[in-house]
Design a protein around this motif. Structure first.
Motif, short mmCIF file in Angstrom:
data_model
loop_
_atom_site.label_atom_id
_atom_site.label_comp_id
_atom_site.label_asym_id
_atom_site.label_seq_id
_atom_site.Cartn_x
_atom_site.Cartn_y
_atom_site.Cartn_z
N ALA A 129 0.83 -1.20 0.00
CA ALA A 129 0.00 0.00 0.00
C ALA A 129 0.87 1.25 0.00
O ALA A 129 2.03 1.22 0.44
CB ALA A 129 -0.91 0.00 1.24
N PRO A 130 0.34 2.38 -0.49
CA PRO A 130 1.11 3.63 -0.40
C PRO A 130 1.53 3.89 1.04
O PRO A 130 0.78 3.62 1.98
CB PRO A 130 0.11 4.68 -0.89
N LEU A 131 2.72 4.41 1.21
CA LEU A 131 3.22 4.72 2.55
C LEU A 131 2.69 6.09 2.96
O LEU A 131 2.88 7.09 2.25
CB LEU A 131 4.74 4.72 2.56
N ALA A 132 2.00 6.12 4.10
CA ALA A 132 1.44 7.35 4.66
C ALA A 132 2.20 7.64 5.94
O ALA A 132 1.97 7.00 6.97
CB ALA A 132 -0.05 7.20 4.93
N LEU A 133 3.11 8.60 5.90
CA LEU A 133 4.03 8.88 6.99
C LEU A 133 3.60 10.16 7.70
O LEU A 133 3.67 11.25 7.12
CB LEU A 133 5.45 9.01 6.45
N VAL A 134 3.16 10.03 8.94
CA VAL A 134 2.62 11.15 9.70
C VAL A 134 3.64 11.56 10.75
O VAL A 134 4.10 10.73 11.55
CB VAL A 134 1.29 10.77 10.38
N CYS A 135 4.00 12.85 10.77
CA CYS A 135 4.95 13.32 11.78
C CYS A 135 4.27 13.33 13.15
O CYS A 135 3.21 13.94 13.32
CB CYS A 135 5.45 14.71 11.44
N THR A 136 4.90 12.68 14.13
CA THR A 136 4.32 12.56 15.47
C THR A 136 5.32 12.88 16.57
O THR A 136 5.05 12.59 17.74
CB THR A 136 3.80 11.12 15.70
N ASN A 137 6.45 13.48 16.23
CA ASN A 137 7.52 13.66 17.21
C ASN A 137 7.25 14.87 18.10
O ASN A 137 7.63 16.01 17.80
CB ASN A 137 8.86 13.81 16.50
N GLY A 138 6.58 14.61 19.24
CA GLY A 138 6.25 15.67 20.17
C GLY A 138 7.45 16.30 20.83
O GLY A 138 7.35 17.40 21.40
N LYS A 139 8.60 15.67 20.79
CA LYS A 139 9.81 16.27 21.37
C LYS A 139 10.32 17.42 20.52
O LYS A 139 11.03 18.28 21.01
CB LYS A 139 10.92 15.21 21.52
N ARG A 140 9.97 17.42 19.22
CA ARG A 140 10.33 18.56 18.37
C ARG A 140 9.29 19.66 18.49
O ARG A 140 9.62 20.84 18.54
CB ARG A 140 10.45 18.12 16.91
#
Length: 330
Positions: A129-140
């Motif tokens: 499947a298409p890669l759906a990459l969600v930014c989740t880095n709360g430290k940034r």
């Protein structure tokens, strides 16, 4: 307390021309917690993270960590790491994957070749499947956690097999932010319903321009120019438009966008500033972030510069260009 994402949305800050730039992405699975600079502040060995950063510098490759959505046990040594390498240049997109036990193996890759679109036989073609990459880095930035993690979880719960969390895509104030592969288009302020439509379009070989920040293969003026051509012409086919030239320098460029059928457009792009001041990241001082404003889109006359001296149409995959700019990735 207002967040940077709330301020950006309320001020209607434009999305086009704000995507992180990378012709090739190297994505390494690393469960567990991530620090602000995740390659050297996670359970990936810091010396490996630093070496990957050095190897990728100046090659067009961007390295990021990924993990599956959900709760993340603080495990120090996952037995295996899923790795994806994706090249995003239109006309030559590909994604390859491999499972490695030791990420040190990745230091043997030829990063310059990867950035140029040569995978060197790494892994096998990714057909999922298409890669759906969600930014989740709360430290940034806390917006990435507050808005990104629920989106990633909802996509996973809906059965999107390509859903992953990613460490950093830039532009916290556009959270939740998303990168979709194989085509390399980034999106901002995305809800789950919109993402599902985006992924359905990708499966059909199409690109949705609404909410799009740009294609990571291009520098930011080129991102804005390509999206402007898509919007003005209604062209939604993936892989048919390429940024083949850019004349000028900040704050103004004349960008040439070529279609696989030979048509070309000249797009005037100006670098402006977003006002009134707003936080570019939660907790940061107020600033006036750069923005890409498209001033004009003009189609070249039929037959103009559509073929080279041999009579061939332009090769979209062979159209890299560089733009000197003061913009930097966050």
């Amino acid at each position: 307390m207002s967040t940077c994402a709330t301020a950006s949305r309320d001020l209607d800050e434009p999305l086009a021309g704000t995507a992180a730039t990378a012709r090739t992405w190297l994505l390494v699975e690393q469960p567990g917690p991530w620090g602000a600079k995740a390659l050297t502040s996670s359970h990936l060995a810091p010396e490996v993270g630093r070496a990957l950063e050095r190897a990728a510098e100046g090659t067009g490759v961007r390295v990021a960590l990924i993990r599956r959505p959900g709760r993340h046990a603080d495990c120090h040594a996952p037995p295996r790491h899923e790795v994806y390498v994706a090249h995003t240049a239109p006309g030559h997109t590909w994604v390859r994957s491999e499972v490695v036990e030791d990420p040190r193996r990745l230091l043997d890759l030829d990063f310059a070749a990867l950035g140029a679109g040569d995978h060197g036989g790494f892994g096998t073609p990714y057909m999922g499947a298409p890669l759906a990459l969600v930014c989740t880095n709360g430290k940034r930035d806390r917006c990435c956690a507050l808005l990104g993690r629920p989106l990633a979880a909802e996509l996973a719960a809906a059965g999107e097999e390509g859903a992953w969390e990613i460490t950093h895509l830039g532009g916290h104030r556009f959270s939740p932010t998303l990168l979709v592969l194989p085509y390399g288009y980034a999106y901002g302020r995305t809800g789950a319903h919109a993402v599902k439509e985006i992924l359905e379009a990708v499966r059909a070989g199409r690109v949705i321009a609404e909410g799009c920040r740009g294609n990571s293969a291009w520098e930011r003026p080129g991102q804005a120019a390509e999206l402007a051509v898509r919007t003005s012409t209604g062209e939604d086919a993936a892989g048919v438009l390429a940024v083949v030239a850019a004349e000028g320098a900040a704050p103004r460029w004349e960008v040439t966008v070529a279609h696989a059928d030979g048509r070309r457009w000249r797009v005037t792009v100006a670098q402006g500033t977003s006002r009134p001041p707003r936080p570019e990241s939660c907790g940061a001082a107020l600033g006036t972030p750069a923005r890409m404003d498209v001033l004009a889109v003009r189609q070249a006359p039929e037959g103009a510069a559509q073929e080279d001296s041999t009579g061939r149409r332009p090769d979209l995959a062979a159209s890299p260009y560089e733009i000197p700019t003061t913009l930097t990735s966050e």
